[in-house]
Write a protein that holds these residues in place. Structure first.
Motif, mmCIF file in Angstrom:
data_model
loop_
_atom_site.group_PDB
_atom_site.id
_atom_site.type_symbol
_atom_site.label_atom_id
_atom_site.label_comp_id
_atom_site.label_asym_id
_atom_site.label_seq_id
_atom_site.Cartn_x
_atom_site.Cartn_y
_atom_site.Cartn_z
ATOM 1 N N THR A 273 0.914 -1.246 -0.056
ATOM 2 C CA THR A 273 0.080 0.071 -0.060
ATOM 3 C C THR A 273 0.882 1.268 0.226
ATOM 4 N N THR A 274 0.492 2.356 -0.745
ATOM 5 C CA THR A 274 1.165 3.571 -0.787
ATOM 6 C C THR A 274 0.196 4.532 -0.678
ATOM 7 N N PHE A 275 0.645 5.868 -0.083
ATOM 8 C CA PHE A 275 -0.335 6.853 0.129
ATOM 9 C C PHE A 275 0.511 8.209 0.063
ATOM 10 N N TYR B 228 2.030 11.314 1.662
ATOM 11 C CA TYR B 228 2.687 11.876 3.105
ATOM 12 C C TYR B 228 3.945 12.601 3.030
ATOM 13 N N GLU C 164 -4.371 -1.503 5.193
ATOM 14 C CA GLU C 164 -5.119 -0.587 4.277
ATOM 15 C C GLU C 164 -6.732 -0.644 4.095
ATOM 16 N N GLN D 210 -10.277 4.764 3.652
ATOM 17 C CA GLN D 210 -9.937 6.145 3.848
ATOM 18 C C GLN D 210 -8.500 6.205 4.664
ATOM 19 N N HIS D 211 -8.064 5.214 5.412
ATOM 20 C CA HIS D 211 -7.064 5.163 6.257
ATOM 21 C C HIS D 211 -6.005 3.993 5.931
ATOM 22 N N VAL D 212 -4.992 4.251 6.696
ATOM 23 C CA VAL D 212 -4.041 3.252 6.815
ATOM 24 C C VAL D 212 -3.852 2.989 8.199
ATOM 25 N N SER E 23 -4.332 9.223 7.363
ATOM 26 C CA SER E 23 -5.396 9.516 6.318
ATOM 27 C C SER E 23 -4.700 8.815 5.234
ATOM 28 N N ARG E 24 -5.183 7.939 4.293
ATOM 29 C CA ARG E 24 -4.904 7.490 3.102
ATOM 30 C C ARG E 24 -5.038 8.501 1.901
#
Length: 443
Positions: free
Chosen positions: A257-259, A261, A301, A304-306, A425-426
């Motif tokens: 998973t990536t996001f 930040y 994951e 909306q969040h990680v 927050s993702r």
């Protein structure tokens, strides 16, 4: 001493006021400062931003957008500093005469005076000069965190522990917000002048495809956990010896998973959690060669969040410390914390502060070789020993987590271990959580 003077004025609806703090450390009395100047800025509202807004704005970077960013920062910084100066003016007399609180107040006021006098940025040359001011101020303010932490521990005869914690949380949250917008603009300026940038057009796989200023669009929790675990393990070896048996870090869950930040924020939080877990396990088992139980890191994951859970078998948190886990001011070991904080000349809250710099001089070129940017993030900042515990890591980590509308919780199982839960927050669509505005009539 602190002098608040009121002089009648025909031009004002209420008396003008002057504020002058006095430092017990050196006896220097700063010049008189009319607080009606501060009043004008306290009337203004700060304009919060989100990671998504910063990304969209900086993704296509033109000269016009760069100048617009400079003028946003030029107005936001004195506005946000003014509110915090007003908060500090409401402290009791004895608190404001504290050497460390007075030092921070003076640093903030100098920055306020500097930024409020910066003229509108109209050209790239204007922007370059403004960026130099930003870099200088960021470097000067690296002493703020240890000074605040020491001051808070010393003023508890006149300010309650709860009020100290609220004050500390307010100032640190605001400090993060100012550094974010300042460092983001500096990073955009660096991108604009880079060889791969062509006035808003992209060229192949340029670095800006993954970074927009300080924001990493493809932040991978697995990679950051591995990076922080490696550094925390190195730190523990320096504290307990090269032959110490370290717990294995087991990664599970959604590892790809990536996001979007800011990596330094996530590195600081996970660095503190992993360092605490590794040291707790080693100390419970002793510094022998027996294989200790592993530390499990679960990455989950959601839509909306990680959520990142760090689980250890380090025996849990001491019962006497547990009620004060998130406090800067309360709890036992106050004198020991003061002694340790006094040994940290500068602290920017980065992962590198957990390491021993290559050089004992934090300003040397060698000390900054690990990737120093803008005098703060990703810099080796202090000569802090690896076993030097300050008692501010967890509460600061929670402030960083909550800044982008996330959360940090810790559950201790006495006699067994701890589970820490970090939620971020993702989507990057949450506004920064700013401190409440200061009141015009506070002083």
């Amino acid at each position: 001493m602190i002098n608040i003077c009121r002089r009648p004025s025909a031009k004002l609806s209420k008396p003008a006021r002057c504020f002058r703090p006095y430092s017990l450390a050196n006896g220097n009395i700063p010049p008189w400062r009319p607080s009606n100047v501060l009043d004008e800025w306290v009337q203004r509202e700060a304009h919060p931003i989100s990671l998504r807004q910063l990304t969209f704005f900086g993704r296509t970077l033109t000269e016009s957008r760069l100048l617009s960013s400079a003028n946003y920062v030029r107005l936001e910084l004195p506005t946000r500093i003014a509110h915090r100066l007003r908060n500090m003016q409401t402290l009791p007399y004895s608190a404001l005469t504290n050497e460390h609180i007075s030092h921070v107040y003076e640093a903030y006021y100098r920055a306020f005076e500097t930024f409020r006098k910066v003229p509108e940025v109209r050209t790239l040359d204007d922007n370059d000069r403004f960026c130099e001011v930003l870099k200088t101020t960021l470097k000067e303010h690296l002493t703020v965190i240890p000074r605040l932490a020491m001051g808070i521990l010393e003023i508890q005869d006149s300010v309650s522990g709860d009020e100290c914690d609220q004050f500390m949380n307010t100032l640190l949250r605001s400090r993060i917000s100012r550094r974010v917008i300042a460092e983001q603009h500096l990073a955009l300026n660096e991108t604009f002048h880079s060889p791969w940038h062509f006035d808003g057009k992209k060229s192949g796989t340029a670095p800006e495809d993954e970074f927009v200023g300080e924001i990493f669009l493809k932040c991978n929790a697995k990679e950051i956990v591995e990076k922080c675990a490696s550094r925390a393990s190195e730190l523990t070896r320096k504290a307990f010896g090269p032959d110490v048996a370290l717990p294995k870090i087991i990664l599970q869950g959604h590892l790809e998973t990536t996001f979007p930040y800011i990596p330094s924020h996530l590195e600081y939080i996970l660095g503190e959690l992993l360092r605490n877990s590794i040291q707790a396990v080693v100390e419970r088992r002793g510094a022998g060669r027996d294989v200790p139980p592993p530390i499990e890191v679960l990455i989950c994951e959601a839509a909306q969040h990680v959520i990142i859970r760090v689980s250890d078998q380090g025996g849990g948190v001491d019962r006497e410390i547990l009620p004060y886990l998130w406090s800067f001011a309360k709890g036992p070991r106050r004198n020991k914390r003061l002694q340790n904080l006094g040994k940290v000349p500068r602290l920017a809250a980065t992962m590198q502060e957990l390491q021993i710099p290559p050089s004992s001089d934090p300003d040397s070129a060698e000390a900054g070789s690990s990737g120093e940017k803008f005098g703060s993030s990703l810099a080796s900042l202090s000569g802090r020993r690896p076993d030097l515990r300050l008692g501010i890591g967890l509460p600061m980590s929670r402030i960083y987590a909550e800044y982008w509308a996330g959360s940090l919780e810790l559950h201790s199982l006495e006699g067994y271990g701890c589970d820490a839960f970090l939620q971020i927050s993702r989507l990057g669509n949450k506004n920064e959580v700013l401190s409440t505005r200061a009141s015009m009539d506070a002083v």
